[in-house]
Design an enzyme around this catalytic site. Sequence first.
Site, PDB file in Angstrom:
ATOM      1  N   ASP A  48      37.071  40.956  37.929  1.00 18.47           N
ATOM      2  CA  ASP A  48      36.931  39.991  39.135  1.00 18.47           C
ATOM      3  C   ASP A  48      36.652  40.692  40.403  1.00 18.47           C
ATOM      4  O   ASP A  48      37.450  41.537  40.880  1.00 18.47           O
ATOM      5  CB  ASP A  48      38.338  38.875  39.403  1.00 18.47           C
ATOM      6  CG  ASP A  48      38.189  37.865  40.229  1.00 18.47           C
ATOM      7  OD1 ASP A  48      36.844  37.670  40.736  1.00 18.47           O
ATOM      8  OD2 ASP A  48      38.950  37.161  40.146  1.00 18.47           O
ATOM      9  N   ASP A  49      35.274  40.387  41.004  1.00 23.06           N
ATOM     10  CA  ASP A  49      34.946  41.059  42.289  1.00 23.06           C
ATOM     11  C   ASP A  49      35.016  42.749  42.211  1.00 23.06           C
ATOM     12  O   ASP A  49      35.299  43.518  43.152  1.00 23.06           O
ATOM     13  CB  ASP A  49      36.052  40.878  43.249  1.00 23.06           C
ATOM     14  CG  ASP A  49      35.904  39.343  43.840  1.00 23.06           C
ATOM     15  OD1 ASP A  49      35.048  38.547  43.263  1.00 23.06           O
ATOM     16  OD2 ASP A  49      36.528  39.254  44.964  1.00 23.06           O
ATOM     17  N   CYS A  88      33.252  33.418  42.600  1.00 25.53           N
ATOM     18  CA  CYS A  88      33.956  33.413  41.052  1.00 25.53           C
ATOM     19  C   CYS A  88      33.731  32.222  40.539  1.00 25.53           C
ATOM     20  O   CYS A  88      33.107  31.935  39.285  1.00 25.53           O
ATOM     21  CB  CYS A  88      35.383  33.513  41.491  1.00 25.53           C
ATOM     22  SG  CYS A  88      35.971  34.740  42.323  1.00 25.53           S
ATOM     23  N   LYS A 144      42.528  34.584  34.120  1.00 26.52           N
ATOM     24  CA  LYS A 144      42.148  33.784  35.160  1.00 26.52           C
ATOM     25  C   LYS A 144      41.193  32.716  34.658  1.00 26.52           C
ATOM     26  O   LYS A 144      40.422  33.073  33.983  1.00 26.52           O
ATOM     27  CB  LYS A 144      41.397  34.557  36.397  1.00 26.52           C
ATOM     28  CG  LYS A 144      40.446  33.782  37.240  1.00 26.52           C
ATOM     29  CD  LYS A 144      39.942  34.601  38.364  1.00 26.52           C
ATOM     30  CE  LYS A 144      38.954  33.960  39.108  1.00 26.52           C
ATOM     31  NZ  LYS A 144      38.646  34.732  40.244  1.00 26.52           N
ATOM     32  N   HIS A 146      40.199  29.080  36.464  1.00 23.46           N
ATOM     33  CA  HIS A 146      39.333  28.603  37.858  1.00 23.46           C
ATOM     34  C   HIS A 146      38.290  27.871  37.419  1.00 23.46           C
ATOM     35  O   HIS A 146      37.418  27.739  38.164  1.00 23.46           O
ATOM     36  CB  HIS A 146      38.818  30.217  38.462  1.00 23.46           C
ATOM     37  CG  HIS A 146      38.521  29.870  39.715  1.00 23.46           C
ATOM     38  ND1 HIS A 146      37.457  30.914  40.753  1.00 23.46           N
ATOM     39  CD2 HIS A 146      39.043  29.446  40.648  1.00 23.46           C
ATOM     40  CE1 HIS A 146      37.614  30.538  41.667  1.00 23.46           C
ATOM     41  NE2 HIS A 146      38.511  29.523  41.939  1.00 23.46           N
ATOM     42  N   HIS A 243      40.414  41.568  42.118  1.00 28.13           N
ATOM     43  CA  HIS A 243      40.487  40.809  43.271  1.00 28.13           C
ATOM     44  C   HIS A 243      41.794  40.793  44.198  1.00 28.13           C
ATOM     45  O   HIS A 243      42.609  40.988  43.576  1.00 28.13           O
ATOM     46  CB  HIS A 243      40.185  39.412  42.560  1.00 28.13           C
ATOM     47  CG  HIS A 243      40.122  38.011  43.451  1.00 28.13           C
ATOM     48  ND1 HIS A 243      40.865  37.446  44.360  1.00 28.13           N
ATOM     49  CD2 HIS A 243      39.087  37.169  43.693  1.00 28.13           C
ATOM     50  CE1 HIS A 243      40.544  36.730  45.017  1.00 28.13           C
ATOM     51  NE2 HIS A 243      39.462  36.402  44.399  1.00 28.13           N
ATOM     52  N   ASN A 302      31.090  38.693  39.865  1.00 31.21           N
ATOM     53  CA  ASN A 302      30.011  38.600  41.040  1.00 31.21           C
ATOM     54  C   ASN A 302      30.023  40.144  41.569  1.00 31.21           C
ATOM     55  O   ASN A 302      31.050  40.939  41.254  1.00 31.21           O
ATOM     56  CB  ASN A 302      30.577  37.557  41.960  1.00 31.21           C
ATOM     57  CG  ASN A 302      32.115  37.642  42.430  1.00 31.21           C
ATOM     58  OD1 ASN A 302      32.598  36.668  42.224  1.00 31.21           O
ATOM     59  ND2 ASN A 302      32.357  38.523  43.153  1.00 31.21           N
TER      60      ASN A 302
HETATM   61 CA    CA Z   1      35.064  37.042  41.733  1.00 28.20          CA
END
Ligand code: CA
Length: 471
Positions: A48-49, A88, A144, A146, A243, A302
């Site tokens: 994530d990120d 995300c 996660k 989301h 993240h 992302n």
């Molecule tokens: Ca993300």
Amino acid sequence: MKKIVLISSILFALILGCRGVKNAQKKNHNSISTTKITKPNVIVIMADDLGYNDVSFNGSKQIPTPNIDRIANEGVKFTNGYVSYSVCGPSRAGFITGRYQQRFGFERNPQYDPSDVNMGLPQDEKTIADRLGSVGYKSGIIGKWHLGANVKNHPLNRGFNEFFGHLGGGHQYFSNMWTIEDSYAINTESQSYRTWLMRDHKPVDPVTTPKYITEEFADESVAFVERNKDNPFFLFLSYNAPHGPLQATQKYLDRFPNISNKKRKTYAAMVSALDDGVGLLLDKLEELKLDDNTIVFFLSDNGGPESKNASDNGILRGAKSSVYEGGFRVPFAIRWKGQIKKGVFDKPVSSLDIMATAVALSGAKTNPAKPLDGVNLIPYLNGEKKEQPHENIYLRKFDQKRFAVRNNEYKLIVIKGRKELYNLENDISETTNIAKESPEQVKKIDEIRKAWNKELIDPIFKGLVHLKKKR
Ligand code: CA
């Protein structure tokens, strides 16, 4: 990009010597099995990120990722791997359906609202877990979610058989911060970071999950594979790391004595913990002799938000949320031992291809009324198909009135009607806008953009962006 790959290949050949290369090719060739594997297991490890340049297989010198590198080095590294959105939630909605999420209105990070069934993945879209489940796979998601906090959008109601993780867009990393037992009793983003984790539908007492969350998820992934070793499975290992909030244990911080910037050091520690977890999972696959029967994908959802979590997108322009490459070109690799040749694939591929690949290999059916936007990558990776998998890669950001369309080496960006054109083959960093020099390319790609845009709908729910003032 092709030039860079070519030059790298020549240098590699010179270093190895011709004989070494021949041997390597021979070995690679021989290692490809002619046995057709049906219903391979599918594992998707999503960070994530994570910044483009923050894995050593993409050149990071600062953060060694030897385990994530195993996926790329024993499989195929994608140098032009894209996700379908630059933040995300929508990116995950695209990946999990195999469709551009703007087709069904998921174009914002959802607000955390358990009372609203429409605040998430629409009920009439099918997930990769739905599809694989229909042909006998057991599916699990760890980490996660989301994609909606209403119970109708709970992973177990969206095709998954097992869930261990959190419903919202991020989480506190230490269990002493988890003060909220019931994930359905709250309705703000910050509260959602402090809920107990859930196992299936049940909140898990934090006393029983005392480890750093990244380690919890890693151990759960190993246990999932152990439980499902005798049946086809799909595992979505959805790490919330790296993240924010930036939190790590001393064990991982100590690996980076030479990074003085505290944010960067913590970020590096978080990535290193994630890498350890990937190692445990790959070791388990090897131990159970599942390597040849398991496709492993690794990617970020992302690009890195460089200013927020101290990630590094390297030479790519822009960061998370951007329509420049740093927003949605991500670290991306696939491994399928014995079935695909090791190497580098430099034609554009998409996270949407994961679903298409999985359904093609498993024999799962899809709905012609809701066609997939991805392709089965395996024939391209094996050289059976020589053309590029995607003529165009698209991004639309409705609220910002921004678009990006990549067509071959060209990329058109439209920002509130203003057009920019870049040649990514010789200008990967998008430094020189050549729209004025190449009006015919601008016109051509803009027509492609308009045609695609006609297939999309407006966002169907308000997003986090509408709450900013309240948070
Ligand atoms: Ca993300």
